[in-house]
Design an enzyme around this catalytic site. Structure first.
Site, short mmCIF file in Angstrom:
data_model
loop_
_atom_site.label_atom_id
_atom_site.label_comp_id
_atom_site.label_asym_id
_atom_site.label_seq_id
_atom_site.Cartn_x
_atom_site.Cartn_y
_atom_site.Cartn_z
N ASP A 205 0.82 -1.21 0.00
CA ASP A 205 0.00 0.00 0.00
C ASP A 205 0.87 1.27 0.00
OD1 ASP A 205 -2.84 0.97 0.46
OD2 ASP A 205 -1.84 1.94 2.15
N GLU A 263 1.87 -0.50 -4.94
CA GLU A 263 0.88 0.50 -5.29
C GLU A 263 1.60 1.84 -5.18
OE1 GLU A 263 -3.13 2.78 -3.92
OE2 GLU A 263 -1.47 2.38 -2.58
C1 NOJ Z 1 -4.34 2.97 -0.84
C2 NOJ Z 1 -5.49 2.04 -0.60
O1 NOJ Z 1 -5.77 1.35 -1.78
C3 NOJ Z 1 -6.62 2.89 -0.11
O2 NOJ Z 1 -7.83 2.17 -0.04
C4 NOJ Z 1 -6.25 3.48 1.23
O3 NOJ Z 1 -7.26 4.37 1.63
C5 NOJ Z 1 -4.93 4.25 1.16
N1 NOJ Z 1 -3.93 3.55 0.42
C6 NOJ Z 1 -4.37 4.50 2.55
O4 NOJ Z 1 -3.94 3.31 3.12
#
Ligand code: NOJ
Length: 539
Positions: A205, A263
């Site tokens: 993440d 990500e």
């Molecule tokens: C990316 C995640 O996909 C999202 O759902 C989340 O709110 C943020 N990162 C913070 O962790």
């Protein structure tokens, strides 16, 4: 296709499960691990190679589970560690790998180390594990900088003793201090914990955050906006790759090595380091998700990203939907350039969506990406052709975006509504009770049992596409074929031809035997918004 088992991820179809909204075994309205386990036969029949599980860790759900209390446990509402092991065994028994979400930029404010930091007070070693700063003004009543958080509102929260802590997301998500050895060691423990339990890979993440340069004086928000790549104090800093190099050593101790996908919402040319074999190994490419449904745009994104992936020594990823964006069947139902948030705020009425066209284009785009070299990430429910639930009433919204933006941003709940398995039942087969977000009446028409075995249904189309892909996928090569304006054609090794018609005019079917169509053909013609796969006829 590489036959080396350690390369399984390079061209995998990965299906994202948002655990709270998938299948609810115990009927409390929240999806759970036994629910997911009960759906493994469905996943096997669908034909996916891996499942990515969004967070299932203990959490107050201030951000849908991305506020993690304890990264090495399961939220009691979702299950137990034993049930996690049962899920791993069921998936592996079905030949499906498992990827779990790691949330390393922040913990939740209920994490034991954050509670200790609050209790220990200013200047304590406990506060060093997070990013605390003294406030400005006579009594620390002003935030250390004017930065804003991703969900709206200030990025600093006061704790009442003159200290403030940094949270790039919700206030319930304090950022870790990645200069602290405890933070580094604890994350290695977490990765090892899940890898030892049989997890095959990790989705990281906000992989482009973590390390920060908070040298004083802190820049203003306006100054941040003008910073060049690599010089931002909060995002995409080069030092973050030292963290991933260490993680890679851990991943490579396993056989097959554990995989990871970053990500990282960074410009395409900055993605390579996240995706490199010395780093996480793969990175999400969200370029198609942001592109219009347009021949030139799609072709350009594919060309660029295949090159970036090769340069990185990785394979590309393709994504059209996930738990953070408006479902692609709805995006493609709106005129290009539509402000999606304004559309959500109008409860999905303004502009009126072209629902049938949206689904047609969504299926065409899905068939297009499933034929590309690299991995495809699917989001639960897209195999049913689900549209966004755009008319959720404010009282039902859970996404912190809604509250933190003062109602200016509707948020992401519309793609997180529990999915319909049956046309009837208290929550359309999601579970024996209700659902934690209200499901619309039209879910009955698109439920799994309404589509199962029905020729031409979106579910059968996905099943057919995944089976054909498994058979046709070979090496990671693609050759463009000259095509009329508005049409994109390419071939893959082994006699696989793929054509997508983005234009209004029908186009002639290329030579070969049709193995998949995203929509009906008109005799020998491929109509607008249609993708077709063909296989060379045996000589
Ligand atoms: C990316 C995640 O996909 C999202 O759902 C989340 O709110 C943020 N990162 C913070 O962790």
């Amino acid at each position: 296709m590489s036959t080396n088992p350690k390369d399984w991820w390079r061209q995998a179809v990965v299906y994202q499960v948002y655990p709270r909204s998938y299948a609810d075994h115990d009927g409390d309205g929240t999806g759970d691990l036994p629910g997911i386990t009960s759906r493994v036969p469905y996943l096997r029949r669908l034909g996916v190679d891996a499942v990515w599980l969004s967070p299932f860790y203990p959490s107050a759900l201030a951000d849908g589970g991305y506020d993690v209390d304890d990264h090495r446990d399961v939220d009691p509402r979702i299950g137990t560690l034993d049930q996690f092991d049962e899920l791993v065994a069921a998936l592996h028994g079905a030949g499906i790998k498992l990827i779990v979400d790691i949330v390393p930029n922040h913990s939740s404010d209920r994490h034991v180390w954050f509670r200790q930091a609050l209790a220990a007070g200013p200047g304590s070693p406990e506060r060093e594990r997070y990013v605390f700063r003294r406030g400005g003004g006579a009594d620390g009543e002003l935030p250390p900088s004017d930065w804003t958080a991703a969900f709206g509102g200030p990025a600093w929260e006061p704790v009442g003793d003159g200290d403030w802590y940094l949270h790039l997301f919700a206030p319930e998500q304090p950022d870790w201090n990645w200069d602290h050895p405890d933070v580094r060691a604890d994350h290695l423990r977490t990765l090892e914990f899940w890898a030892d339990r049989g997890v095959d890979g990790f989705r990281i993440d906000v992989a482009n955050a973590l390390t920060k340069d908070l040298t004083e004086p802190l820049p203003t928000k306006a100054e941040l906006a003008g910073l060049l790549d690599g010089s931002h104090p909060l995002f995409d800093r080069d030092e973050v790759h030292e963290v991933y190099a260490q993680w890679r050593e851990l991943f490579d101790r396993y056989d097959p090595p554990r995989t990871a996908v970053a990500e990282a919402w960074v410009p395409a040319h900055r993605r390579a380091r996240y995706a490199s074999p010395e780093g996480l190994g793969q990175a999400f490419n969200f370029d198609l998700l942001k592109a219009d449904f347009d021949a030139a745009a799609f072709r350009e994104v594919v060309t660029d990203n295949l090159r970036f992936a090769t340069e990185a020594g990785s394979s590309s990823t393709w994504v059209l939907s996930n738990h953070d964006v408006v479902r692609h069947a709805s995006r493609y139902a709106l005129p290009p350039g539509t402000d999606e948030n304004a559309w959500l705020l109008s409860e999905g009425k303004d502009p009126a969506p072209d629902t049938a066209g949206g689904l047609r284009r969504a299926r065409a785009a899905t068939a297009f990406i499933l034929a590309l070299p690299g991995s495809t990430y699917l989001y639960q429910g897209e195999e049913l052709g689900l549209a966004e639930v755009a008319d959720l009433s404010p009282a039902t919204l859970q996404d912190p975006t809604w509250r933190r933006s003062g109602g200016e941003q509707k948020g992401r709940d519309g793609c997180r509504v529990p999915i319909p398995w049956t046309a009837t039942g208290p929550s359309y087969g999601f579970g024996p009770g209700g659902a934690h977000l209200p499901q619309p009446a039209w879910f009955a028409d698109v439920a799994v049992d309404r589509q199962d075995g029905v020729e031409g249904s979106t579910l059968e189309f996905y099943r057919q596409a995944l089976a054909a892909r498994r058979r046709l996928q070979t090496t990671e090569d693609l050759t463009w074929v000259p095509s009329p304006e508005g049409v994109v054609t390419f071939t893959r090794p082994g006699g696989w031809t793929v054509l997508t018609n983005f234009s209004a005019a029908d186009v002639e079917l290329p030579a070969g035997r049709v193995v998949l169509c995203s929509g009906p053909l008109r005799g020998n013609l491929v109509p607008q918004d249609t993708t077709v796969w063909l296989e060379d006829e045996p000589a």
